[in-house]
Design a protein around this motif. Sequence first.
Motif: not given
Length: 332
Positions: A184-187, A247-251
């Motif tokens: 949701e943070g990325l969104e 931690k979540l990264f876009t590619r």
Amino acid sequence: MFTGIWMMDFSLYDLLQYSLTLALIVLLLVVVVLHVSANVVDQTRHEKEKHFLTADGKEESFPSLMDPPSLELSVVVPSYNEELRLPVMMDEAMEYLEKRQKKNPSFTYEVIVVDDGSKDKTTEVAMKYTKKYGAQKVRVLTLVKNRGKGGAVRMGTLSSRGRLILMADADGATKFADIEKVEEGLESISEKPFLDNMAISCGSRAHLEKESVAQRSLFRTFLMFGFHFLVWFFCVRGIKDTQCGFKLFTREAALKTFSSLHVERWAFDVELLFIAQCFDIPVVEVAVNWTEIEGSKLVPFWSWLQMGRDLVFIRLRYLTGAWRLEAERKTQ
């Protein structure tokens, strides 16, 4: 009398001149030391690190982060001597991922367990999950030598296939279902225009700080706040918890940051976020559930001391040009 005043002025002038000369010499020595000790990270792989084993024991080659994504999510789990704690984390993660895939068949994933040169049976334990779920879902990357947590995460990330890449600790301290919070943070970032699809969502324990201070000793509390100050002063501002291992990264963001990473030990998170801010990659911080798990590899005093030293070196090496980011090298 005038001779005495002149001699005093001359002495003060000489003292100032000598002091400036000494300061310049010290500065020059510091720059030389920073450049000489600025090791270039060895990103080459040992032959054994280029392959993973399938469920039936066949060798297959790892892909490259530079390849187009073929899955929705990659989960990278750095593991060093984690034969005891890893099963709890993996059971929770696989249960969540399998349920999510059943609800949404278009959701595809992989888990990459990176054995960072363990001396125990971490690889054997991880391979049980490959045999249970198949190598399309669980892969084990066994490093020939210990690189450090940052090095293990980097090697796993560079071997991933996901459109999104999650870094998750092997101790399972963060509830795995909280991946939905960092997603949701990325969104929330994607609702605004951002460069080249690059964004990072960091799990954070900052909301638990008051509780942790109450439970920690005065000395450990002092070390914690000292480390936070050094992070803010030298490297990263605007992020309260740089060290949460969720931690979540876009590619695209993973490729940009991990390909520029130098620090392979505990302070690697800070350099990653420092690099992200240098490239104006949007970073959001999201509160996650977190539980203290016994068996941490972090030795309170010496690990904090090492991280503090690394923070100073990170800033000074970039400042003096010992380390340069790819964009800087192209423009100069």
